[in-house]
Design a protein around this motif. Structure first.
Motif, PDB file in Angstrom:
ATOM      1  N   VAL A  62      39.253  39.528  37.629  1.00  0.00           N
ATOM      2  CA  VAL A  62      40.292  39.375  36.600  1.00  0.00           C
ATOM      3  C   VAL A  62      39.759  39.793  35.235  1.00  0.00           C
ATOM      4  O   VAL A  62      40.432  40.515  34.476  1.00  0.00           O
ATOM      5  N   VAL A  63      38.539  39.382  34.896  1.00  0.00           N
ATOM      6  CA  VAL A  63      37.965  39.737  33.592  1.00  0.00           C
ATOM      7  C   VAL A  63      37.747  41.240  33.496  1.00  0.00           C
ATOM      8  O   VAL A  63      38.033  41.861  32.464  1.00  0.00           O
ATOM      9  N   ILE A  64      37.236  41.866  34.547  1.00  0.00           N
ATOM     10  CA  ILE A  64      37.027  43.313  34.530  1.00  0.00           C
ATOM     11  C   ILE A  64      38.364  44.048  34.378  1.00  0.00           C
ATOM     12  O   ILE A  64      38.473  45.017  33.619  1.00  0.00           O
ATOM     13  N   ASN A  65      39.381  43.574  35.071  1.00  0.00           N
ATOM     14  CA  ASN A  65      40.710  44.198  34.939  1.00  0.00           C
ATOM     15  C   ASN A  65      41.264  44.040  33.533  1.00  0.00           C
ATOM     16  O   ASN A  65      41.897  44.970  32.991  1.00  0.00           O
ATOM     17  N   LEU A  66      41.051  42.880  32.903  1.00  0.00           N
ATOM     18  CA  LEU A  66      41.479  42.708  31.525  1.00  0.00           C
ATOM     19  C   LEU A  66      40.745  43.637  30.572  1.00  0.00           C
ATOM     20  O   LEU A  66      41.326  44.179  29.639  1.00  0.00           O
ATOM     21  N   MET A  67      39.440  43.844  30.833  1.00  0.00           N
ATOM     22  CA  MET A  67      38.674  44.772  30.003  1.00  0.00           C
ATOM     23  C   MET A  67      39.192  46.198  30.151  1.00  0.00           C
ATOM     24  O   MET A  67      39.270  46.948  29.174  1.00  0.00           O
ATOM     25  N   ILE A  68      39.552  46.574  31.370  1.00  0.00           N
ATOM     26  CA  ILE A  68      40.077  47.925  31.594  1.00  0.00           C
ATOM     27  C   ILE A  68      41.416  48.083  30.897  1.00  0.00           C
ATOM     28  O   ILE A  68      41.684  49.122  30.267  1.00  0.00           O
ATOM     29  N   ILE A  69      42.254  47.075  30.958  1.00  0.00           N
ATOM     30  CA  ILE A  69      43.563  47.149  30.312  1.00  0.00           C
ATOM     31  C   ILE A  69      43.425  47.212  28.793  1.00  0.00           C
ATOM     32  O   ILE A  69      44.118  47.966  28.118  1.00  0.00           O
ATOM     33  N   LEU A  70      42.488  46.445  28.225  1.00  0.00           N
ATOM     34  CA  LEU A  70      42.330  46.393  26.779  1.00  0.00           C
ATOM     35  C   LEU A  70      41.622  47.610  26.210  1.00  0.00           C
ATOM     36  O   LEU A  70      41.775  47.927  25.030  1.00  0.00           O
ATOM     37  N   SER A  71      40.815  48.288  27.015  1.00  0.00           N
ATOM     38  CA  SER A  71      40.057  49.421  26.453  1.00  0.00           C
ATOM     39  C   SER A  71      40.723  50.745  26.665  1.00  0.00           C
ATOM     40  O   SER A  71      41.821  50.953  26.907  1.00  0.00           O
TER      41      SER A  71
END
Length: 97
Positions: free
Chosen positions: A88-97
């Motif tokens: 979930v954290v990695i997916n949030l990082m991908i979405i935010l970057s």
């Protein structure tokens, strides 16, 4: 008197081999390092060192959970929690970057 095994020559050979393939290791490390660095750059307000530390802590939690499952014979489903949080954290990082 007991004869000690010397590790000088194997270590010297390893250093020489690493020196000879240093250009190749530099290319491989940049190919592996740069995508992770770009992934961890979320905003200019968050230091990349903080994000690398967070990544290391998450991987440590996953490994620690795996070791505790094996050592104490716990249920294998417990590994789902840290892996799920990590995904979930990695997916949030991908979405935010």
């Amino acid at each position: 008197m007991k004869k000690k095994k010397s590790y000088f020559w194997p270590a010297a050979i390893l250093v020489i081999i690493l020196i000879l393939i240093s250009d190749f290791l530099a290319r491989v490390s940049s190919v592996l390092f740069l995508p992770v660095e770009r992934l961890l750059f979320v905003t200019p307000g968050i230091s990349p060192v903080t994000m690398w530390a967070f990544l290391g802590m998450m991987l440590g939690v996953i490994y620690g959970c795996y070791v505790s499952i094996r050592k104490f014979r716990l249920d294998n489903k417990l590994i789902v929690i840290p892996v799920g949080i990590f995904v979930v954290v990695i997916n949030l990082m991908i979405i935010l970057s």
